[in-house]
Write a protein that holds these residues in place. Structure first.
Motif, PDB file in Angstrom:
ATOM      1  N   ILE A 303       0.729  -1.090  -0.103  1.00  0.00           N
ATOM      2  CA  ILE A 303      -0.037   0.017   0.024  1.00  0.00           C
ATOM      3  C   ILE A 303       0.738   1.359   0.024  1.00  0.00           C
ATOM      4  O   ILE A 303       1.885   1.380   0.898  1.00  0.00           O
ATOM      5  N   GLU A 304       0.610   2.194  -0.978  1.00  0.00           N
ATOM      6  CA  GLU A 304       1.285   3.409  -0.806  1.00  0.00           C
ATOM      7  C   GLU A 304       0.380   4.494  -0.457  1.00  0.00           C
ATOM      8  O   GLU A 304       0.971   5.688   0.290  1.00  0.00           O
ATOM      9  N   VAL A 305      -0.875   4.678  -1.172  1.00  0.00           N
ATOM     10  CA  VAL A 305      -1.679   5.703  -0.676  1.00  0.00           C
ATOM     11  C   VAL A 305      -3.068   5.295  -0.356  1.00  0.00           C
ATOM     12  O   VAL A 305      -3.578   4.528  -1.177  1.00  0.00           O
ATOM     13  N   VAL A 306      -3.694   6.005   0.590  1.00  0.00           N
ATOM     14  CA  VAL A 306      -5.041   5.774   1.145  1.00  0.00           C
ATOM     15  C   VAL A 306      -5.833   6.946   1.266  1.00  0.00           C
ATOM     16  O   VAL A 306      -5.584   7.945   1.813  1.00  0.00           O
ATOM     17  N   GLU A 307      -6.909   6.640   0.476  1.00  0.00           N
ATOM     18  CA  GLU A 307      -7.978   7.962   0.380  1.00  0.00           C
ATOM     19  C   GLU A 307      -9.146   7.611   0.928  1.00  0.00           C
ATOM     20  O   GLU A 307      -9.802   6.700   0.699  1.00  0.00           O
ATOM     21  N   TYR A 308      -9.655   8.364   1.989  1.00  0.00           N
ATOM     22  CA  TYR A 308     -10.793   8.086   2.709  1.00  0.00           C
ATOM     23  C   TYR A 308     -12.016   8.573   1.668  1.00  0.00           C
ATOM     24  O   TYR A 308     -12.160   9.871   1.446  1.00  0.00           O
ATOM     25  N   HIS A 309     -13.108   7.820   1.265  1.00  0.00           N
ATOM     26  CA  HIS A 309     -14.163   8.102   0.508  1.00  0.00           C
ATOM     27  C   HIS A 309     -15.439   7.650   1.062  1.00  0.00           C
ATOM     28  O   HIS A 309     -16.406   7.171   0.410  1.00  0.00           O
ATOM     29  N   GLY A 310     -15.612   7.992   2.387  1.00  0.00           N
ATOM     30  CA  GLY A 310     -16.841   7.655   3.194  1.00  0.00           C
ATOM     31  C   GLY A 310     -16.874   6.161   3.344  1.00  0.00           C
ATOM     32  O   GLY A 310     -16.262   5.932   4.475  1.00  0.00           O
ATOM     33  N   GLU A 312     -15.999   3.758   1.861  1.00  0.00           N
ATOM     34  CA  GLU A 312     -14.905   2.948   1.382  1.00  0.00           C
ATOM     35  C   GLU A 312     -13.710   3.681   1.273  1.00  0.00           C
ATOM     36  O   GLU A 312     -13.599   5.037   1.236  1.00  0.00           O
ATOM     37  N   LEU A 313     -12.283   2.951   1.117  1.00  0.00           N
ATOM     38  CA  LEU A 313     -10.989   3.567   0.898  1.00  0.00           C
ATOM     39  C   LEU A 313     -10.784   3.315  -0.535  1.00  0.00           C
ATOM     40  O   LEU A 313     -10.825   2.091  -1.143  1.00  0.00           O
ATOM     41  N   ALA A 314     -10.146   4.337  -1.108  1.00  0.00           N
ATOM     42  CA  ALA A 314      -9.695   4.337  -2.507  1.00  0.00           C
ATOM     43  C   ALA A 314      -8.106   4.193  -2.167  1.00  0.00           C
ATOM     44  O   ALA A 314      -7.546   4.907  -1.642  1.00  0.00           O
ATOM     45  N   VAL A 315      -7.476   3.018  -2.811  1.00  0.00           N
ATOM     46  CA  VAL A 315      -6.222   2.554  -2.283  1.00  0.00           C
ATOM     47  C   VAL A 315      -5.273   2.581  -3.459  1.00  0.00           C
ATOM     48  O   VAL A 315      -5.898   2.142  -4.599  1.00  0.00           O
ATOM     49  N   GLN A 316      -4.044   3.097  -3.693  1.00  0.00           N
ATOM     50  CA  GLN A 316      -3.052   3.016  -4.447  1.00  0.00           C
ATOM     51  C   GLN A 316      -2.005   2.136  -4.076  1.00  0.00           C
ATOM     52  O   GLN A 316      -1.720   2.355  -2.826  1.00  0.00           O
ATOM     53  N   ALA A 317      -1.631   0.942  -4.778  1.00  0.00           N
ATOM     54  CA  ALA A 317      -0.620   0.191  -3.977  1.00  0.00           C
ATOM     55  C   ALA A 317       0.343  -0.217  -5.445  1.00  0.00           C
ATOM     56  O   ALA A 317       0.171   0.184  -6.565  1.00  0.00           O
ATOM     57  N   ARG A 318       1.535  -0.909  -4.914  1.00  0.00           N
ATOM     58  CA  ARG A 318       2.606  -0.972  -6.024  1.00  0.00           C
ATOM     59  C   ARG A 318       2.771  -2.484  -5.897  1.00  0.00           C
ATOM     60  O   ARG A 318       3.147  -3.271  -4.844  1.00  0.00           O
ATOM     61  N   LEU A 319       3.015  -3.210  -6.998  1.00  0.00           N
ATOM     62  CA  LEU A 319       3.529  -4.724  -7.157  1.00  0.00           C
ATOM     63  C   LEU A 319       5.033  -4.830  -7.059  1.00  0.00           C
ATOM     64  O   LEU A 319       5.621  -3.850  -7.207  1.00  0.00           O
ATOM     65  N   SER A 320       5.400  -5.839  -7.040  1.00  0.00           N
ATOM     66  CA  SER A 320       6.821  -6.250  -6.932  1.00  0.00           C
ATOM     67  C   SER A 320       7.677  -5.861  -7.923  1.00  0.00           C
ATOM     68  O   SER A 320       8.900  -5.522  -8.059  1.00  0.00           O
ATOM     69  N   GLY A 330     -13.452  -1.667   1.829  1.00  0.00           N
ATOM     70  CA  GLY A 330     -14.334  -1.277   3.089  1.00  0.00           C
ATOM     71  C   GLY A 330     -13.552  -1.726   4.417  1.00  0.00           C
ATOM     72  O   GLY A 330     -13.885  -1.084   5.355  1.00  0.00           O
ATOM     73  N   GLY A 331     -12.333  -2.289   4.083  1.00  0.00           N
ATOM     74  CA  GLY A 331     -11.548  -2.627   5.340  1.00  0.00           C
ATOM     75  C   GLY A 331     -10.512  -1.404   5.727  1.00  0.00           C
ATOM     76  O   GLY A 331     -10.226  -0.376   5.072  1.00  0.00           O
ATOM     77  N   ARG A 332      -9.727  -1.589   6.740  1.00  0.00           N
ATOM     78  CA  ARG A 332      -8.755  -0.490   7.262  1.00  0.00           C
ATOM     79  C   ARG A 332      -7.291  -1.057   6.819  1.00  0.00           C
ATOM     80  O   ARG A 332      -6.941  -1.955   6.981  1.00  0.00           O
ATOM     81  N   LEU A 333      -6.907   0.011   5.901  1.00  0.00           N
ATOM     82  CA  LEU A 333      -5.439  -0.196   5.792  1.00  0.00           C
ATOM     83  C   LEU A 333      -4.848   1.019   5.647  1.00  0.00           C
ATOM     84  O   LEU A 333      -5.329   2.185   5.826  1.00  0.00           O
TER      85      LEU A 333
END
Length: 373
Positions: A303-310, A312-320, A330-333
């Protein structure tokens, strides 16, 4: 009652500005009573196509026909079309009723008919109580209603709308979308609507026409274009934000086993790819889930960036391998967390890499042959 026609045909319609081809051999048939949205980013040719229909731009190739009548050589005012502009284009010194009645006066309609038709148009857009006001006294949404009333009061054969909601705030856009669809249905209008907003197009139109660099990429119902995009360009424009470079490990029918980073995934073949070849896996953020312990096709990500959208969360992540992915949960990250992601095979569309297949427009077929551009 609006004037009727059976078919509006664009036959290889082209428009160039010097050496720049803004529209290239557009082929399209619009049925009477249909709502068609021309969709694409700035510079794709959608407004050029609309202005060619309106007669505001002459064609440099092709023809436009309304049933058996060729109309591209007819002056704009003789085509019997209504136009709604992005900027409203209202006369500030005239009242709301005066703006709506202006076109009827220019057409030398009898005064009694002008009053009756203007009042009916204002009633349809729910502006009767504002008839005496000037445009400057109205909100943006009300001004756009005046512009729509001015177009429909002429009882046009075709209504052309050029991004009419782009100057409104989000809540007004939603309200006006409903209003435009209601008027289209209740009056039996034929509407061609230009927008860059895919959500707007999906909610309003009977058919979408996706353009890129003046070339039609796909035409079909909202369900077809949203669910079965013809190429990776259309997929990206219709919300497939994740475009992952992959290798095809094996192919069985239209199912492909994919390898990338340190992950495996199964997806649907859109370009007749072969084992050992390269591909691009397109996945919407909402179709990537945080995998359970027993999930197959796991995609490890950090996980790199987490944005709160009510909710749910909008998440940006990076692969290997450095590729980014976007997903919703909808979980906590938190940044730095590591997760395994998964996607159902029918939600993963696999296309050939950019430029490896020639562009080829696709229209209204159950199993659309892919087009990569």
């Amino acid at each position: 009652m609006m004037s009727r026609f059976s078919t509006l045909s664009l036959d290889k319609v082209s428009r160039s500005f010097g050496r720049h081809a803004a529209l290239r051999e557009l082929e399209l048939e619009i049925r009477g009573g249909e709502f068609v949205a021309l969709l694409g980013p700035s510079g794709c040719g959608k407004s050029t196509a609309l202005n060619c229909l309106a007669g505001l731009l002459p064609l440099t190739g092709g023809a436009i026909r309304l049933d058996d009548e060729r109309i591209d050589r007819i002056a704009p005012e003789r085509r019997g079309f209504g136009m709604v502009f992005q900027s409203y284009a209202l006369f500030p010194h005239l009242t709301v009723r005066g703006n709506v009645a202006f076109g009827l006066k220019m057409a030398k309609v009898p005064k009694a008919d002008i009053a009756r038709r203007a009042d009916r148009a204002l009633e349809m857009v729910q502006l009767t109580e504002h008839a005496h006001k000037r445009p400057g006294q109205l909100s943006g949404g009300q001004q756009q209603r005046v512009a729509i009333a001015r177009a429909i009061v002429l009882e046009p054969r075709l209504v052309l709308m050029d991004e009419p909601l782009s100057n409104l705030d989000a809540s007004l856009r939603l309200e006006m979308r409903t209003e435009i669809r209601r008027l289209h249905q209740s009056l039996g209008l034929t509407t061609v609507y230009v927008t860059h907003d895919q959500e707007e197009a999906l909610s309003l139109a009977d058919r979408l026409v996706v353009l890129r660099d003046g070339i039609m990429q796909q035409v079909g119902t909202p369900e077809e274009v949203y669910g079965r995009p013809a190429n990776r360009y259309v997929a990206g424009f219709m919300g497939y934000r994740n475009m992952l470079d992959v290798t095809v490990a094996s192919a069985t029918g239209d199912r492909l086993s994919l390898r990338f980073a340190d992950a495996q995934l199964t997806g649907l073949d859109r370009d007749a790819l072969a084992a050992g070849g390269r591909g691009v896996a397109a996945i919407r953020p909402e179709d990537l889930d945080v995998a359970g312990e027993n999930a197959g096709g796991r995609i490890p990500a950090c996980i790199e960036v987490v944005e709160y959208h009510g909710r749910e969360l909008a998440v940006q992540a990076r692969l290997s391998d450095g590729q980014q992915v976007h997903f919703r949960t909808g979980g906590r990250l938190a940044p730095g967390d590591r997760v395994d992601l998964a996607a159902a095979p029918e939600r993963v569309l696999v296309f050939a890499p950019e430029g490896e297949r020639p562009p080829e427009p696709v229209e209204d077929v159950p199993r659309q042959k892919a087009v990569t551009s």
